[in-house]
Each structure stands twice: as structure tokens, then as C-alpha cells.
Design a protein around this motif. Structure first.
Motif, short mmCIF file in Angstrom:
data_model
loop_
_atom_site.label_atom_id
_atom_site.label_comp_id
_atom_site.label_asym_id
_atom_site.label_seq_id
_atom_site.Cartn_x
_atom_site.Cartn_y
_atom_site.Cartn_z
N ASN A 106 50.07 92.93 36.57
CA ASN A 106 48.65 92.61 36.65
C ASN A 106 48.20 92.68 38.11
O ASN A 106 48.78 92.03 38.98
CB ASN A 106 48.42 91.20 36.08
CG ASN A 106 46.95 90.85 36.00
OD1 ASN A 106 46.26 90.77 37.00
ND2 ASN A 106 46.49 90.62 34.78
N PRO A 107 47.15 93.46 38.42
CA PRO A 107 46.71 93.60 39.82
C PRO A 107 46.34 92.28 40.48
O PRO A 107 46.62 92.07 41.66
CB PRO A 107 45.50 94.53 39.70
CG PRO A 107 45.70 95.27 38.42
CD PRO A 107 46.38 94.32 37.50
N ARG A 108 45.73 91.38 39.74
CA ARG A 108 45.34 90.10 40.34
C ARG A 108 46.56 89.27 40.70
O ARG A 108 46.58 88.54 41.68
CB ARG A 108 44.44 89.31 39.38
CG ARG A 108 43.07 89.94 39.15
CD ARG A 108 42.17 88.98 38.38
NE ARG A 108 41.82 87.81 39.19
CZ ARG A 108 41.16 86.76 38.73
NH1 ARG A 108 40.79 86.73 37.45
NH2 ARG A 108 40.87 85.74 39.52
N VAL A 109 47.61 89.37 39.87
CA VAL A 109 48.84 88.64 40.16
C VAL A 109 49.51 89.21 41.41
O VAL A 109 49.95 88.47 42.31
CB VAL A 109 49.81 88.71 38.96
CG1 VAL A 109 51.13 88.02 39.30
CG2 VAL A 109 49.18 88.06 37.74
N VAL A 110 49.58 90.53 41.51
CA VAL A 110 50.17 91.16 42.68
C VAL A 110 49.38 90.79 43.93
O VAL A 110 49.95 90.46 44.98
CB VAL A 110 50.23 92.69 42.50
CG1 VAL A 110 50.72 93.36 43.77
CG2 VAL A 110 51.11 93.06 41.33
N ALA A 111 48.05 90.79 43.82
CA ALA A 111 47.23 90.44 44.97
C ALA A 111 47.44 88.98 45.38
O ALA A 111 47.48 88.65 46.57
CB ALA A 111 45.76 90.68 44.65
N ALA A 112 47.60 88.09 44.38
CA ALA A 112 47.79 86.67 44.69
C ALA A 112 49.10 86.43 45.43
O ALA A 112 49.18 85.61 46.35
CB ALA A 112 47.76 85.84 43.40
N TYR A 113 50.15 87.18 45.02
CA TYR A 113 51.46 86.99 45.66
C TYR A 113 51.57 87.74 46.98
O TYR A 113 52.11 87.23 47.96
CB TYR A 113 52.57 87.47 44.71
CG TYR A 113 53.07 86.40 43.79
CD1 TYR A 113 54.04 85.51 44.22
CD2 TYR A 113 52.58 86.26 42.50
CE1 TYR A 113 54.52 84.50 43.38
CE2 TYR A 113 53.04 85.27 41.66
CZ TYR A 113 54.01 84.39 42.11
OH TYR A 113 54.48 83.41 41.28
#
Length: 610
Positions: A580-587
Motif C-alpha cells: 500500500n503506497p500510504r503504508v510505504v510512505a508512513a514507514y
């Protein structure tokens, strides 16, 4: 039959013989009075030991409870004409009522503030009996207090020794039975860690009140004995020094069930010896109190026990463990149907001033699955688990768990609904044995009540044996059975983590919350943990875990929920969430150029350990 049981039976027989024989071998009034005072002081200190030694609540006002018992029996017999036996029982009941009166406001404070509250109670009682002349007669005192009698024969000093000795022995046997079972473990759990105690179903509030009441009843009975034996009571009996003396007996003797007895014998004899030098007496008490606090953590009884174990090594030998135990399983009624709603939250919100660690979070946890809650540090994961388990109340939102609305419900009640948990920072009962830690977890499963445990009834003994057997099964399930008699705090860190998990399993949870169970574990222990969580799921227990080890999360999870800055940003199957792009961005974050571009942020193929 084990050596400690043999030793206890021999000790009880010796105590009975001593109490029975002493008045027959001497008629010296001074010696008999000392024996009587030892029994009275033990009676007062035995209950106080439950409050101070086991539950960890500091009290410096028990002279006030002593006064309640003494003046109750004095007023009822000398002025109201009550039967002295009934008045004696009423004195204990009245003191117990005042124990509740002290406990309710005292439980709002801890540590030094609690000690100040109890000091205040003692001072108020001292002033009331000194100044309220019409009722309590101040220093003039109340004369004509009627002592008990048998067949019309008034008690002489021999009878007082027998009576007080019998009461002290009965108190010892009852408190020993109580403290060796689930109530003793619960008191010690409250002393060690209140949040951990609540998490396994122990009501901290209830057990603090109960400890105050037990200490009040025994202290009130001690006061009644003094008033009836002297046939007189005045305000000079009630002072702050008496509270210090009772506390010193407990601290100097030690917090074991035998500590108050040792302390009462030594300090009563010392008090009699120093009575002619009051200044030296007070100095000695102060010095002994400091010595007990700083140099004798286990008190004189602990020092005697260590010396005895050094001389007789067999005393150190723990009870033997069974060669094999049945596999631990939940009862069929405790295993819910698979893939059914178990926990649901709507719009959970929590703010600490301007910090919002939980922002309108919706969760749906279904039975039979392992759900993982992930997110960067500071995402609000532990706060969410604390809200679900009742440690923190949400600012708004709803929580439905196992058919119950749990918003505002105390953690121990949520545990009884079927929610167990571990903690990010270990919260073991470190001074208790591994076996006792797990047996505390079984607290909600034990049905025998207070009086069954107090009187050591057969039902309570059978239930205790069954709880021990199940605790060993749980330890065996997690590979800890051979460590059963070791002190929890002495285990290596990885085994302490596993013990906390065993304690949580002992609550028979339908939903198990694991807060970073792999924190601090080495790679092999982490791989072993994957297998353990899988076996827990196979038992029918639903799991919600917080974890930063992505290898563990991806290997074991059926469903993953992602938080960032307190907000749920994604959920779904592990592989789906991982990309998920939002998950990758959050991490991993995105740079400004990526943020300004029209396309999505670059997708990483896999999230590793964060």
C-alpha cells in the motif's frame, strides 16, 4: 507430604502446648502479662501485615483502630450493659467498619500521601477520645469494663493468656490459609503492579479495601482485649507511638506469615525491658525501624529462614514437579465459532491536551484470526491497546467486545469478559515464583469465596490444587514447566517475555492483546514466537498484536491494520498492506519532489524490520 507441611504441623502443636502449659507452670503475674501482651501485639500486627507486607499500603494510624475496638467494648459493657462476649465481637465488627471508612478516601492516594491520610485518622481518633469528655471521659477514662467469664467465673491472668493465645493461634491459622491461596497472590499482585493485577482480573480497589478491613478487625480485637483485661481504658492508651510500634513489629518481623509472630515476641520483650527508660525506648524504636527498612528487607523472619535453610538444605528443596502433565486446552464452551465478530470499535478518539494518539479509529476483529497492528513509532498503537483493555478511557467513541460495551469499564472486568494482554514493558510480579505468576492469571477462574479460603475449607484446597495443575499445563505449553519454582525476576529476558504470555493465557482469553511480544528477543526466540502464536491461534484464541518485526507480522498475520499519527491508514491481508503506497510512505517517508508529483509515491517491494 512435604517438609514445610510437617514443619507447620509441628509448629502448631508446639504453640498449642506452650500456650496451654505456660499458665500452669508459673503463677508469676509479670510473666503471664508479657505472654498476654505478645498475643495481643501479634493479633494487631498479623492483620496489619496483610495491609503493609502483602498489599504494600503504608499505614501509620492503626492506633486509631485499636481505640475503636477498645472504646466499643468499654462503652457497650460499662454503659450499655451488653454481654461482654457480644461486645467483644461487636468491637471487631466496628473496627472493620472504620477500616472501610479509612480505605475509601485513602485509596485515592498512594505512597507518602496514603501514610499521611492514616496518620490523620489516628490523630482525629486520639483527639476525639481526649476531648469528648461526656462520652469517652478523656484521661479520666472509662472504668468498669466487664471482662468475659465462663460459668460465672471471671477471667484471671491465666485465662487471659489462654484466651488471647487461642485468638492469636486462630488468627495465624486463618490468615495463613488465606494468604497461601488466591487471596494472598492477589494481595501480592496489587503490591507489585496494579495495572498488571487489573489486567488478569484482580480488582485493585476491592483488595485494598479488603486488606484495610482485615487489618482493622484484628487491631480492633487487640484493643478490645486490652480494655477488657484492664477493665479500664483512657486516652493515654491511644497515641502515635502505638501506631509506630505496630508498624515496627511488621517491618522488623518481616512480611511473611510468620513475621508478625517473630516481631511480636522480640519487640514485646524489648518493650518490657526498656519500659523503665522511656527516652531510650523511643530511640530504640526509631533505630530499629530504620534498620528494618534499610538492612532487613525480609525482616527477622527472613533472616531466620535463610539461616535455617543454610543449616538444613532440605528446607530449600521445592516440591517435586510431575514428570508429565496433560496438554493444556480451553474448554469447548470457551472457543467461539470461527470468523465471527468479536470486537468492534467506532470513532475511537483520545486526546492528551494537544496530542491526539488515537483519531477516530474503527476496528473490526473477527474470531480465529491473528490481527496485527503496525505503524511507525509514535503512531498510537500502544495507546489503542490501552483503550481496548480499559487502562485508558477514550475521549469519545464506542467499543463492543464479546457482547459487552466496555467504554468506561474497569480493566479487571474487561479481563473477565475474555480479554487478556501483555505489555510493551514487562509487568511481571517479579518477586513471585513463575508458578504463582501464572496462578494469579487464573484468579478469575477460581470460584471459592473469602470465607472458604479463610477457614481453609476442603473446596478451597481442591480448587487450589486444580489451579496449580492447570498452571503447570500452561507453563508446559510454553516450555517453562522446569522453571516453575524459580523467581520470575531471575529469569532471562526472553523467558520473562514468555512467562508474561503464559500469565495472559491463564485468564482464558477470547482475545489476546500482545504489545510487542518480540521486543528484545534474539532471532531464534523470535522464530520460536511465531510458532507459539500459531499454536495459540489453533487453540481458538483470537490474537491482536503490535509488532515492529515485519518478518513476524508477515509470517503469522491473517489481517493487518496500519496506524499513522493515531489514524488508521490501511488494513487488509499482509501482502496487500505491504504494498500500500500510504503504508510505504508512513514507514519510509517521501521527499518533497515526490509529494509534488502527480503520480503515486514509489512502491517498495517489501517492508523489513522497523
Amino acid at each position: 507430604m512435604t517438609m514445610p507441611r510437617h514443619g507447620h504441623l509441628v509448629g502448631v502443636a508446639a504453640a498449642v502446648a506452650l500456650v496451654a502449659a505456660l499458665p500452669l507452670v508459673t503463677d508469676n503475674g509479670f510473666y503471664l502479662k508479657i505472654a498476654f501482651l505478645i498475643a495481643v501485639n501479634y493479633l494487631a500486627a498479623a492483620g496489619l501485615n496483610v495491609l503493609v507486607g502483602y498489599t504494600g499500603q503504608k499505614s501509620l494510624g492503626h492506633a486509631g483502630l485499636f481505640a475503636v475496638g477498645a472504646y466499643t467494648v468499654a462503652l457497650l459493657t460499662a454503659r450499655a450493659g451488653w454481654n461482654p462476649w457480644l461486645a467483644f465481637v461487636a468491637a471487631g465488627a466496628m473496627a472493620g467498619l472504620f477500616g472501610v471508612v479509612i480505605a475509601l478516601p485513602a485509596l485515592r492516594v498512594k505512597g507518602p500521601a496514603l501514610a499521611m491520610v492514616t496518620i490523620g485518622f489516628g490523630i482525629v481518633v486520639e483527639k476525639v477520645v481526649s476531648e469528648w469528655q461526656d462520652v469517652f471521659a478523656g484521661q479520666q477514662g472509662i472504668y468498669g469494663v466487664i471482662p468475659p467469664s465462663i460459668g460465672g467465673t471471671m477471667f484471671d491472668m491465666r485465662y487471659w493468656v489462654w484466651f488471647a493465645g487461642a485468638l492469636a493461634l486462630a488468627a495465624h491459622l486463618m490468615l495463613r490459609a488465606l494468604l497461601r491461596g488466591k487471596f494472598g497472590r492477589a494481595f501480592m499482585a496489587v503490591n507489585t503492579g496494579e495495572i498488571a493485577a487489573e489486567s488478569v482480573g484482580v480488582s485493585v480497589y476491592k483488595f485494598k479495601v479488603l486488606a484495610f478491613v482485615i487489618s482493622a478487625v484484628t487491631c480492633g480485637l487487640a484493643g478490645a482485649l486490652i480494655a477488657q483485661q484492664n477493665q479500664y481504658i483512657n486516652s493515654d492508651f491511644i497515641n502515635f507511638n502505638l501506631s509506630i510500634f505496630f508498624l515496627l513489629i511488621v517491618l522488623f518481623g518481616g512480611s511473611s506469615v510468620y513475621g508478625p509472630l517473630v516481631g511480636a515476641i522480640v519487640l514485646t520483650l524489648l518493650d518490657a525491658f526498656l519500659a523503665r527508660w522511656p527516652d531510650v525506648q523511643h530511640f530504640t524504636y526509631g533505630a530499629l525501624l530504620l534498620f528494618a527498612l534499610y538492612a532487613m528487607r525480609d525482616g527477622l523472619a527472613g533472616a531466620i529462614r535463610r539461616a535455617a535453610q543454610a543449616l538444613v538444605p532440605a528446607l530449600r528443596r521445592p516440591p517435586p514437579l510431575p514428570d508429565a502433565v496433560p496438554a493444556w486446552r480451553l474448554q469447548s464452551a470457551e472457543v467461539p465459532p470461527a470468523d465471527k465478530p468479536l470486537l468492534e470499535t467506532q470513532k475511537l478518539y483520545k486526546a492528551f491536551g494537544g496530542v491526539v494518539p488515537t483519531r477516530d479509529v474503527d476496528l473490526r476483529i473477527r474470531t480465529g484470526h491473528v490481527h496485527s497492528l503496525i505503524g511507525p513509532n509514535g503512531a498510537g498503537k500502544t495507546t489503542l491497546l490501552n483503550i481496548l483493555s480499559g487502562v485508558i478511557a477514550p475521549s469519545r467513541g464506542s467499543i463492543a467486545f464479546n457482547g459487552h460495551d466496555t467504554v468506561g469499564v474497569a480493566p479487571h472486568r474487561i479481563c473477565r469478559f475474555g480479554m487478556g494482554r501483555t505489555f510493551q514493558n514487562l509487568r511481571l510480579f517479579a518477586d513471585m515464583s513463575v508458578l504463582d505468576n501464572v496462578m494469579v492469571g487464573l484468579h478469575t477462574r477460581l470460584r471459592q469465596g473469602f470465607f472458604a479460603c479463610l477457614f481453609g475449607l476442603p473446596g478451597a484446597a481442591r480448587e487450589e490444587r486444580a489451579a496449580r495443575d492447570e498452571a503447570l499445563q500452561i507453563l508446559d505449553f510454553l516450555g517453562l514447566r522446569e522453571k516453575a519454582h524459580e523467581t520470575a525476576g531471575s529469569l532471562p529476558y526472553g523467558l520473562q517475555r514468555r512467562l508474561e504470555l503464559a500469565r495472559a493465557l491463564a485468564t482464558h482469553p477470547r482475545l489476546l492483546l500482545l504489545d510487542e511480544p518480540a521486543a528484545g528477543l534474539n532471532p531464534q526466540e523470535t522464530r520460536d514466537l511465531i510458532g507459539v502464536i500459531g499454536r495459540i491461534r489453533d487453540l481458538g484464541i483470537t490474537v491482536l498484536l503490535i509488532e515492529h518485526h515485519m518478518d513476524l507480522v508477515m509470517a503469522i498475520s491473517d489481517h493487518v491494520i496500519v496506524l499513522d499519527y493515531g489514524e488508521k491508514i490501511a488494513e487488509g491481508a499482509p501482502q496487500e498492506v505491504q504494498r500500500n503506497p500510504r503504508v510505504v510512505a508512513a514507514y519510509l517517508g517521501t521527499d518533497d519532489e515526490d509529494d509534488e508529483s502527480d503520480g503515486p509515491p514509489p512502491v517498495q517491494p517489501e517492508l523489513r524490520h522497523v
